[in-house]
Enzyme design. Structure first.
Site, PDB file in Angstrom:
ATOM      1  N   HIS A 260      27.996 -13.269  13.453  1.00  0.00           N
ATOM      2  CA  HIS A 260      26.613 -13.657  12.565  1.00  0.00           C
ATOM      3  C   HIS A 260      25.547 -12.917  11.730  1.00  0.00           C
ATOM      4  CE1 HIS A 260      23.302 -16.341  10.193  1.00  0.00           C
ATOM      5  NE2 HIS A 260      24.427 -17.262   9.926  1.00  0.00           N
ATOM      6  N   GLU A 316      29.933 -21.909  11.336  1.00  0.00           N
ATOM      7  CA  GLU A 316      31.855 -21.532  10.605  1.00  0.00           C
ATOM      8  C   GLU A 316      32.334 -22.658  10.644  1.00  0.00           C
ATOM      9  OE1 GLU A 316      28.944 -19.972   9.349  1.00  0.00           O
ATOM     10  OE2 GLU A 316      27.847 -21.183   8.409  1.00  0.00           O
TER      11      GLU A 316
END
Length: 370
Positions: A260, A316
Site C-alpha cells: 500500500h 483490498e
C-alpha cells in the site's frame, strides 16, 4: 528531463494539499483513525454509529442511529423512474460505470427530513440509493426484478436481502458491517481528492460523488479488490501460489492487493479483516480462494525477504474473499467499495464546502513529452 522522471516528480506523493479532521492515516505506524478514534475500536461497532461519526464528528445517540438507518433503507428502494433508468442501460456495463452514470440522475429531496442540512441529506439519499442500484443491477443480470425492502432497522441486512432476494444470516451481516466500516474513509485518497476538486468548482454533491466513484474504479485504486480475487481464481490452488508469485516478480508484473502506498507496515484494515475472513469464510470455494490469497501473501513476503524488504497485503487483498463468501460476484466488489466509501465522500464534501477554494494547480510545459 525525460517522461519517466517527469511523471515521478509530479505525482503529488507526500505533498500536503489541504487539511481534514475526518480521518488520519499514520502510514509509518500502520494506524488508521476516524475522527480521532482508532479503527480497531470501531470495526465491531454498529455501522450507522460509525457512519454518523465519520459524517458529523460525534457519536450519535440511539435515536439518531435509528433515524439514519431508516433514512438509508427508505432511499435504497428504487422508484419506477429509477427502475426505468436502470432498464434502459446497455447490457454488460460494469457496475461502477452504472453508479457513476446514474448518481447525477437521481432525484434528490427538496426539503430536509433529518435536520442535518440539505447537502448532507442529499448525500445520504445517494448513499442509500447506491445500495439499491447495486442490488437491482445484480438482479437484472440474473433476469430478476428488483426486490422490495425487508427492513428499516438494519441497513446491510436490508441490502443483502435486496441483493439475493432472501434474508441473510447474522454472520453475513456482521461480516459485511465490518468490511464496509474498514473501507468507509481513508483521508485524501485519489477518489476523495477527485471529489474535493469537483466540489471546489461549486458543483453539487451528486457531481462530486460521481467524480469520486469514477476515480475509485481504477485498478490502482478500488479496482484492486476485483483483480486480487480474480488472480486467486486464476491460480487455482494454494500450492501453485509460490510459482505464480515468482513468475510475476521475474516478469515485473504487479501483484494486485500487495503493498500500500501509504503504509510502511501492515495495513491495519487488512490486519483486522484477514482473521475475520479466516473465521467466517467457511463455504468450500470461498475457503480455497482465501487460502490461495494467504499463500500468495506468504510467497510475496518470502520473495521480498530475500531482497531485504517487507511487503504486506492491503485491505483490498482479503476483502474479495469476504465478498465472495457473501455471494457477491467479483465484478461487483468495487461497487461495494463505493457503497462504503460514499460516507467519506459526503463528509469531505461537507467539510470542504465550509471554506472552499478552487483547486487549480499549475503544470510545467514540456514540449519533449510528445
Amino acid at each position: 528531463m525525460n517522461q519517466q522522471m517527469t511523471m515521478e516528480s509530479f505525482d503529488l506523493a507526500g505533498v500536503i494539499v489541504g487539511e481534514t479532521a475526518i480521518s488520519d492515516v499514520d502510514g509509518e505506524a500502520g494506524r488508521l483513525s476516524y475522527r480521532g478514534v482508532d479503527i480497531v475500536d470501531l470495526v465491531e461497532r454498529p455501522f450507522a454509529e460509525v457512519a454518523w461519526l465519520v459524517l458529523f464528528g460525534e457519536r450519535p445517540d440511539s435515536a439518531q442511529q435509528q433515524q439514519l438507518t431508516r433514512f438509508l433503507c427508505a432511499h435504497a428502494e428504487l422508484d419506477q423512474r429509477e427502475r426505468a433508468l436502470l432498464a434502459e442501460l446497455p447490457s454488460g456495463l460494469h457496475p461502477m460505470l452504472v453508479l457513476q452514470g446514474l448518481v447525477p440522475l437521481i432525484e434528490l429531496p427538496t426539503e430536509q427530513s433529518l435536520g442535518l442540512g440539505l447537502d448532507a441529506e442529499h448525500g445520504l439519499a445517494l448513499a442509500g440509493k447506491l445500495s439499491g442500484l447495486i442490488a437491482a443491477y445484480y438482479r437484472r443480470e440474473q433476469g430478476l426484478e428488483p426486490a422490495a425492502n425487508t427492513s428499516d432497522t438494519d441497513f446491510h441486512y436490508n441490502f443483502l436481502s435486496l441483493f439475493h432476494g432472501e434474508a441473510p444470516d447474522a454472520d453475513a451481516v456482521r461480516m459485511l458491517d465490518a468490511a464496509q466500516i474498514l473501507q468507509m474513509e481513508h483521508s485524501f485518497n485519489a477518489g476523495t481528492f477527485a471529489g474535493r476538486v469537483c466540489a471546489s468548482t461549486l458543483a453539487p454533491i451528486q457531481s462530486s460523488i460521481s467524480a469520486s466513484i469514477g476515480t475509485l474504479y481504477g485498478r490502482l485504486h478500488g479496482g484492486a479488490d476485483q483483480a486480487a480475487l480474480e488472480m486467486a481464481q486464476a491460480i487455482g490452488h494454494p500450492e501453485q501460489a509460490a510459482e505464480y508469485v515468482h513468475r510475476c516478480l521475474a516478469d515485473k508484473v504487479k501483484i494486485m492487493g500487495m503493498g500500500h502506498r501509504e503504509y510502511r507496515t501492515v495495513d491495519p484494515r487488512a490486519k483486522l479483516l484477514k482473521p475475520m475472513a479466516m473465521q467466517l469464510c467457511r463455504e468450500p470455494q470461498s475457503r480455497q480462494l482465501l487460502e490461495t490469497l494467504v499463500a500468495v501473501e506468504a510467497a510475496c513476503q518470502a520473495e521480498f525477504a530475500e531482497r531485504g524488504k517487507e511487503i504486506w497485503a492491503n485491505v483490498e487483498f482479503y476483502k474479495g474473499a469476504v465478498f465472495h463468501s457473501l455471494g457477491i460476484p467479483s465484478h461487483f466488489f468495487t461497487a461495494m467499495f463505493a457503497m462504503a466509501r460514499v460516507y467519506g465522500y459526503i463528509a469531505h464534501f461537507l467539510e470542504f464546502s465550509r471554506d472552499s477554494r478552487l483547486i487549480r494547480p499549475r503544470a510545467r510545459y514540456n514540449p519533449n513529452l510528445d
